[in-house]
Design a protein around this motif. Structure first.
Motif, PDB file in Angstrom:
ATOM      1  N   TYR A   1      29.165   6.970 -13.417  1.00  0.00           N
ATOM      2  CA  TYR A   1      30.045   8.115 -13.173  1.00  0.00           C
ATOM      3  C   TYR A   1      30.940   8.338 -14.387  1.00  0.00           C
ATOM      4  CZ  TYR A   1      28.782   7.514  -8.243  1.00  0.00           C
ATOM      5  OH  TYR A   1      28.087   7.396  -7.057  1.00  0.00           O
TER       6      TYR A   1
ATOM      7  N   SER B   1      28.086  13.065 -12.342  1.00  0.00           N
ATOM      8  CA  SER B   1      27.449  12.037 -11.512  1.00  0.00           C
ATOM      9  C   SER B   1      26.341  11.322 -12.274  1.00  0.00           C
ATOM     10  CB  SER B   1      26.848  12.678 -10.255  1.00  0.00           C
ATOM     11  OG  SER B   1      27.847  13.217  -9.432  1.00  0.00           O
TER      12      SER B   1
ATOM     13  N   SER C   1      31.105   9.783  -2.244  1.00  0.00           N
ATOM     14  CA  SER C   1      30.339  10.904  -1.693  1.00  0.00           C
ATOM     15  C   SER C   1      31.218  11.823  -0.857  1.00  0.00           C
ATOM     16  CB  SER C   1      29.181  10.366  -0.847  1.00  0.00           C
ATOM     17  OG  SER C   1      28.492  11.414  -0.214  1.00  0.00           O
TER      18      SER C   1
ATOM     19  N   PHE D   1      32.216  14.508  -7.096  1.00  0.00           N
ATOM     20  CA  PHE D   1      31.010  14.319  -7.894  1.00  0.00           C
ATOM     21  C   PHE D   1      29.833  14.968  -7.168  1.00  0.00           C
ATOM     22  CE2 PHE D   1      33.816  10.837  -9.004  1.00  0.00           C
ATOM     23  CZ  PHE D   1      33.704  10.757 -10.380  1.00  0.00           C
TER      24      PHE D   1
ATOM     25  N   ALA E   1      25.760  15.518  -7.278  1.00  0.00           N
ATOM     26  CA  ALA E   1      24.544  15.035  -7.921  1.00  0.00           C
ATOM     27  C   ALA E   1      23.727  16.167  -8.520  1.00  0.00           C
ATOM     28  CB  ALA E   1      23.691  14.251  -6.916  1.00  0.00           C
TER      29      ALA E   1
ATOM     30  N   THR F   1      28.939  22.205 -10.857  1.00  0.00           N
ATOM     31  CA  THR F   1      29.969  21.171 -10.927  1.00  0.00           C
ATOM     32  C   THR F   1      31.130  21.667 -11.781  1.00  0.00           C
ATOM     33  OG1 THR F   1      28.786  20.170 -12.792  1.00  0.00           O
ATOM     34  CG2 THR F   1      28.363  19.258 -10.615  1.00  0.00           C
TER      35      THR F   1
END
Length: 288
Positions: free
Chosen positions: A41, A71, A107, A112, A114, A118
């Motif tokens: 991360y 991520s 999570s 973050f 995946a 973002t």
């Protein structure tokens, strides 16, 4: 024989790492980093910078007082036009485990992503100064002479992310680890990241989660605004883009890696989702 992928995949050198972005810029003599992906991360706390941060082919221009989250597995690149003022720190999954920080915390806090958009988190001056103070405490905790330094860093990491989450003003239900729907969504996202190249159908994920495909799709849609099928396809498209741009694999080999038995099926899927065939995407983006 298949071509060898050229995209650099960086493993963590330290469970927790902290560095001033200006010093990284100086060591690189101002040269832009190559696109790469991490096994850890990454957090960028920007005080002031010019340029942009590219995460999975989305460019986010730097602004004052913001935080960027990357991520594991995401492709990113920092393109600074001048010496930036800010900090970058990274932490591994092993660091989380060693400090009893469940990955469900990462999570559920929903900072973050995946895959998908973002964007950075904008900060007010008070929150930025609070985070900057935590960074200063992290720096002090890096001393090898400090007893329980890893525990201290783990506590500061959680505090940093909690302050960020409060600024994001997320629905508090997203943090309820006992909420059944949230658990389904979390497990579904983890399964997608593990199985996207093998499982293309909602029913395959639903079976693993011991629920019906209808229940899974409705749960995902209620919480994210998109059905489960679209979430699976989003992950496939993202990995296809990564392989097309950062490896020398032939298009048919990209399709095979993503679980498409016929090259035409992969090309048709990609064109439908992206609006152009894989060959046009690869040649067009490499010219940018």
């Amino acid at each position: 024989m298949s071509s060898t992928p050229t995209l650099e995949h960086r493993a963590p050198q330290h469970p927790f790492y902290l560095e001033h972005m200006g010093r990284l810029y100086d060591r690189a003599a101002g040269q832009a980093d190559e696109p790469h992906r991490h096994d850890y991360y990454t957090v960028l706390l920007i005080e002031h910078a010019t340029g942009r941060h590219v995460v999975d082919y989305q460019a986010y221009p730097f602004q004052e007082r913001e935080v960027h989250f990357v991520s594991p597995g995401q492709v990113h690149q920092v393109l600074a036009e001048a010496r930036p003022e800010g900090w970058v720190f990274t932490f591994s999954r092993d660091f989380l485990a060693e400090n009893n920080i469940p990955e469900s915390f990462i999570s559920n806090i929903n900072l973050f992503k995946a895959f998908g958009d973002t964007p950075p988190l904008q900060l007010d001056p008070a929150t930025f100064n609070r985070l900057l103070d935590i960074i200063s405490q992290m720096e002090n905790c890096l001393s090898p002479d400090l007893t329980y330094r890893e525990r201290a860093l783990g506590a500061l990491l959680q505090l940093f992310l909690i302050y960020c989450n409060n600024t994001a003003q997320l629905d508090t239900a997203q943090l309820d680890e006992e909420n059944g729907s949230i658990c389904i969504l979390r497990d579904f996202k983890q399964l997608i990241d593990q199985q996207y190249a093998s499982w293309h159908k909602v029913s395959e994920y639903a079976g693993q989660l011991h629920i019906t495909p209808k229940h899974l799709s409705q749960t995902v849609k209620d919480l994210t605004g998109k059905p489960a099928k679209e979430a699976i396809q989003d992950r496939l498209v993202l990995e296809a883009k990564r392989l097309l741009l950062h490896t020398d694999l032939a298009i048919k080999e990209v399709g095979y890696r993503l679980g498409f038995e016929e090259p035409l099926h992969f090309s048709g899927f990609f064109k439908k989702r992206v609006g152009m065939p894989p060959s046009a995407f690869r040649s067009g983006r490499k010219l940018l």
